[in-house]
Design a protein around this motif. Structure first.
Motif, PDB file in Angstrom:
ATOM      1  N   SER A 245       0.829  -1.205   0.000  1.00 38.13           N
ATOM      2  CA  SER A 245       0.000   0.000   0.000  1.00 38.13           C
ATOM      3  C   SER A 245       0.865   1.258   0.000  1.00 38.13           C
ATOM      4  O   SER A 245       0.560   2.233  -0.696  1.00 38.13           O
ATOM      5  N   PHE A 246       1.949   1.236   0.771  1.00 42.40           N
ATOM      6  CA  PHE A 246       2.838   2.390   0.800  1.00 42.40           C
ATOM      7  C   PHE A 246       3.459   2.617  -0.577  1.00 42.40           C
ATOM      8  O   PHE A 246       3.537   3.744  -1.061  1.00 42.40           O
ATOM      9  N   ASP A 247       3.886   1.542  -1.228  1.00 45.78           N
ATOM     10  CA  ASP A 247       4.455   1.658  -2.574  1.00 45.78           C
ATOM     11  C   ASP A 247       3.430   2.257  -3.545  1.00 45.78           C
ATOM     12  O   ASP A 247       3.775   3.105  -4.384  1.00 45.78           O
ATOM     13  N   LEU A 248       2.183   1.837  -3.420  1.00 48.69           N
ATOM     14  CA  LEU A 248       1.127   2.398  -4.274  1.00 48.69           C
ATOM     15  C   LEU A 248       0.873   3.865  -3.945  1.00 48.69           C
ATOM     16  O   LEU A 248       0.604   4.672  -4.838  1.00 48.69           O
ATOM     17  N   TYR A 249       0.976   4.215  -2.663  1.00 45.35           N
ATOM     18  CA  TYR A 249       0.793   5.615  -2.265  1.00 45.35           C
ATOM     19  C   TYR A 249       1.867   6.480  -2.909  1.00 45.35           C
ATOM     20  O   TYR A 249       1.571   7.543  -3.473  1.00 45.35           O
ATOM     21  N   VAL A 250       3.102   6.027  -2.867  1.00 42.70           N
ATOM     22  CA  VAL A 250       4.199   6.777  -3.475  1.00 42.70           C
ATOM     23  C   VAL A 250       3.947   6.946  -4.974  1.00 42.70           C
ATOM     24  O   VAL A 250       4.104   8.039  -5.529  1.00 42.70           O
ATOM     25  N   SER A 251       3.540   5.872  -5.656  1.00 43.75           N
ATOM     26  CA  SER A 251       3.243   5.949  -7.088  1.00 43.75           C
ATOM     27  C   SER A 251       2.088   6.899  -7.367  1.00 43.75           C
ATOM     28  O   SER A 251       2.122   7.683  -8.332  1.00 43.75           O
ATOM     29  N   THR A 252       1.064   6.842  -6.525  1.00 47.59           N
ATOM     30  CA  THR A 252      -0.109   7.697  -6.696  1.00 47.59           C
ATOM     31  C   THR A 252       0.260   9.169  -6.538  1.00 47.59           C
ATOM     32  O   THR A 252      -0.145  10.006  -7.351  1.00 47.59           O
ATOM     33  N   ILE A 253       1.015   9.480  -5.510  1.00 47.99           N
ATOM     34  CA  ILE A 253       1.426  10.868  -5.295  1.00 47.99           C
ATOM     35  C   ILE A 253       2.294  11.339  -6.463  1.00 47.99           C
ATOM     36  O   ILE A 253       2.156  12.477  -6.936  1.00 47.99           O
ATOM     37  N   GLY A 254       3.166  10.474  -6.952  1.00 49.88           N
ATOM     38  CA  GLY A 254       3.971  10.821  -8.127  1.00 49.88           C
ATOM     39  C   GLY A 254       3.115  11.162  -9.321  1.00 49.88           C
ATOM     40  O   GLY A 254       3.378  12.133 -10.048  1.00 49.88           O
ATOM     41  N   LYS A 255       2.066  10.368  -9.561  1.00 55.26           N
ATOM     42  CA  LYS A 255       1.154  10.637 -10.680  1.00 55.26           C
ATOM     43  C   LYS A 255       0.418  11.962 -10.493  1.00 55.26           C
ATOM     44  O   LYS A 255       0.245  12.727 -11.444  1.00 55.26           O
ATOM     45  N   LEU A 256       0.003  12.242  -9.248  1.00 56.01           N
ATOM     46  CA  LEU A 256      -0.668  13.513  -8.985  1.00 56.01           C
ATOM     47  C   LEU A 256       0.277  14.687  -9.221  1.00 56.01           C
ATOM     48  O   LEU A 256      -0.121  15.710  -9.789  1.00 56.01           O
ATOM     49  N   LEU A 257       1.527  14.544  -8.809  1.00 59.83           N
ATOM     50  CA  LEU A 257       2.505  15.604  -9.038  1.00 59.83           C
ATOM     51  C   LEU A 257       2.758  15.804 -10.532  1.00 59.83           C
ATOM     52  O   LEU A 257       2.911  16.933 -10.998  1.00 59.83           O
ATOM     53  N   ASP A 258       2.807  14.696 -11.278  1.00 57.87           N
ATOM     54  CA  ASP A 258       2.983  14.792 -12.731  1.00 57.87           C
ATOM     55  C   ASP A 258       1.842  15.576 -13.380  1.00 57.87           C
ATOM     56  O   ASP A 258       2.063  16.319 -14.341  1.00 57.87           O
ATOM     57  N   LEU A 259       0.632  15.401 -12.854  1.00 55.98           N
ATOM     58  CA  LEU A 259      -0.531  16.100 -13.409  1.00 55.98           C
ATOM     59  C   LEU A 259      -0.501  17.594 -13.089  1.00 55.98           C
ATOM     60  O   LEU A 259      -1.070  18.401 -13.822  1.00 55.98           O
ATOM     61  N   GLY A 260       0.092  17.961 -11.974  1.00 55.65           N
ATOM     62  CA  GLY A 260       0.183  19.361 -11.584  1.00 55.65           C
ATOM     63  C   GLY A 260      -1.002  19.874 -10.797  1.00 55.65           C
ATOM     64  O   GLY A 260      -0.942  20.934 -10.200  1.00 55.65           O
ATOM     65  N   SER A 261      -2.106  19.146 -10.807  1.00 55.11           N
ATOM     66  CA  SER A 261      -3.287  19.520 -10.029  1.00 55.11           C
ATOM     67  C   SER A 261      -4.167  18.282  -9.892  1.00 55.11           C
ATOM     68  O   SER A 261      -3.996  17.309 -10.611  1.00 55.11           O
ATOM     69  N   LYS A 262      -5.118  18.382  -8.977  1.00 55.64           N
ATOM     70  CA  LYS A 262      -6.030  17.254  -8.819  1.00 55.64           C
ATOM     71  C   LYS A 262      -6.886  17.113 -10.068  1.00 55.64           C
ATOM     72  O   LYS A 262      -7.395  18.099 -10.599  1.00 55.64           O
ATOM     73  N   PRO A 263      -7.039  15.891 -10.540  1.00 54.60           N
ATOM     74  CA  PRO A 263      -7.856  15.682 -11.740  1.00 54.60           C
ATOM     75  C   PRO A 263      -9.342  15.708 -11.417  1.00 54.60           C
ATOM     76  O   PRO A 263      -9.746  15.742 -10.257  1.00 54.60           O
ATOM     77  N   ASP A 264     -10.137  15.683 -12.454  1.00 55.47           N
ATOM     78  CA  ASP A 264     -11.578  15.496 -12.312  1.00 55.47           C
ATOM     79  C   ASP A 264     -11.782  14.029 -11.940  1.00 55.47           C
ATOM     80  O   ASP A 264     -11.587  13.137 -12.766  1.00 55.47           O
ATOM     81  N   TRP A 265     -12.117  13.761 -10.682  1.00 55.48           N
ATOM     82  CA  TRP A 265     -12.184  12.384 -10.190  1.00 55.48           C
ATOM     83  C   TRP A 265     -13.229  11.560 -10.924  1.00 55.48           C
ATOM     84  O   TRP A 265     -13.052  10.362 -11.100  1.00 55.48           O
ATOM     85  N   LYS A 266     -14.313  12.170 -11.336  1.00 57.80           N
ATOM     86  CA  LYS A 266     -15.338  11.391 -12.056  1.00 57.80           C
ATOM     87  C   LYS A 266     -14.781  10.851 -13.359  1.00 57.80           C
ATOM     88  O   LYS A 266     -15.103   9.735 -13.763  1.00 57.80           O
TER      89      LYS A 266
END
Length: 118
Positions: free
Chosen positions: A89-110
């Protein structure tokens, strides 16, 4: 924070809360376990089998979270140890945060919930 805690229950609760903070918006009423597992799987991406495995990994974290908040003891199912579930789960959290940083902002979750990011 969850990596510096000593007690597995504290680590589970901290990590689940970290996911919820990162993957939620104000007024977002979806159940936390569903929201976090689907959004994590979609953000991290990959083929359907990888996304399914990642979604299950987060579901396992939330099973532990529910045990921690309602019963006080952790009894994982599926053959993995609490430490293995936390590490996955921690590894996935790190990957998830990396993806969010790559996007530059929170995406449209829907949109994220329905289709993988390009």
């Amino acid at each position: 924070m969850s990596q510096s805690r000593k007690q597995p229950i504290d680590r589970v609760l901290d990590l689940a809360l970290s996911f919820e903070i990162a993957l939620s918006d104000q007024g977002d009423n979806a159940p936390p376990s569903w929201k976090v597992s689907v959004r994590t799987a979609q953000l991290v991406g990959g083929p359907v089998d990888v996304r399914s495995s990642n979604r299950q990994a987060i579901a396992s974290l939330y099973e532990l979270r529910n045990q921690a908040t309602h019963g006080g003891s952790l009894k994982p199912r599926g053959g993995k140890t609490v430490d293995a579930i936390l590490q996955d789960s921690f590894d996935l959290y790190v990957s998830t945060i990396g993806k969010l940083l790559d996007l530059g902002s929170k995406p449209d979750w829907k949109t994220v919930e329905l289709e993988p990011l390009a």
